[in-house]
Design a protein around this motif. Sequence first.
Motif, mmCIF file in Angstrom:
data_model
loop_
_atom_site.group_PDB
_atom_site.id
_atom_site.type_symbol
_atom_site.label_atom_id
_atom_site.label_comp_id
_atom_site.label_asym_id
_atom_site.label_seq_id
_atom_site.Cartn_x
_atom_site.Cartn_y
_atom_site.Cartn_z
ATOM 1 N N LEU A 61 -2.202 9.516 -14.958
ATOM 2 C CA LEU A 61 -1.624 9.528 -13.626
ATOM 3 C C LEU A 61 -2.410 8.554 -12.775
ATOM 4 N N TRP A 97 3.164 8.228 -13.068
ATOM 5 C CA TRP A 97 2.846 8.827 -14.351
ATOM 6 C C TRP A 97 3.219 7.873 -15.477
ATOM 7 N N ARG A 98 2.269 7.610 -16.376
ATOM 8 C CA ARG A 98 2.516 6.797 -17.580
ATOM 9 C C ARG A 98 2.418 7.721 -18.776
ATOM 10 N N ASP A 99 3.570 8.182 -19.238
ATOM 11 C CA ASP A 99 3.624 9.163 -20.316
ATOM 12 C C ASP A 99 2.993 8.646 -21.602
ATOM 13 N N GLN A 103 -0.589 8.981 -21.009
ATOM 14 C CA GLN A 103 -0.938 10.271 -20.404
ATOM 15 C C GLN A 103 -1.942 10.088 -19.259
ATOM 16 N N ILE A 109 3.741 14.785 -11.722
ATOM 17 C CA ILE A 109 4.576 14.385 -10.576
ATOM 18 C C ILE A 109 5.170 15.619 -9.898
ATOM 19 N N ASP A 121 11.447 10.624 -12.747
ATOM 20 C CA ASP A 121 10.482 11.612 -13.239
ATOM 21 C C ASP A 121 9.041 11.115 -13.231
ATOM 22 N N ASP A 122 8.845 9.805 -13.020
ATOM 23 C CA ASP A 122 7.505 9.260 -13.216
ATOM 24 C C ASP A 122 6.851 8.658 -11.968
ATOM 25 N N GLU A 123 7.448 8.833 -10.794
ATOM 26 C CA GLU A 123 6.838 8.264 -9.588
ATOM 27 C C GLU A 123 7.234 9.054 -8.350
#
Length: 169
Positions: free
Chosen positions: A63, A56-58, A61, A17, A36-38
């Motif tokens: 994107l 982002w999907r941690d 892993q 990101i 932090d994820d979009e």
Amino acid sequence: MTLEDFEGPETDPAAPIDMLESYFAAHGWSHDRSGDDEIVAHVKGSWTEYELRGVWRDEDQVLQFLALPDIKVTEDKRAAIYEAIGLVNEQLWLGHFELWSTSGILLFRHAALIEGDEPTMSLAQTETLIESAIDECERYYPVFQFVLWGGKTPREAIAAALIETQGEA
């Protein structure tokens, strides 16, 4: 703008990101982060404005990168658009087009697996991801418009939209 136009720390690999944000900022595209994820950006293409969205999907892993052209499909045109999407997707190497059934929104989606203890993307990966999504939307936008507004069948629309011109006017 190309890779050669970037200099400095923004060219170092970064969290997905963060790298998308650096790329959007370097191009002067309006963008907003949702944590932090979009991230969402808007860019003007030759046919329409595109919403670009990175999620982002941690835990996986992955994107997810979406490019949404300003196309909404009415219920009566969905069967033809699904056929057009199938024909178009046969020609793509990266990503695919889809139609969200609940909203009728047409979009281009690509998922990138970015593994590691601290997953990062390079500038080259970022440029490929973003530019290929925009390029495919630009290339196939007329196909979808010919089906929606031009009264063409999906096969006719592809034939009409993808004619290669020769020479220069």
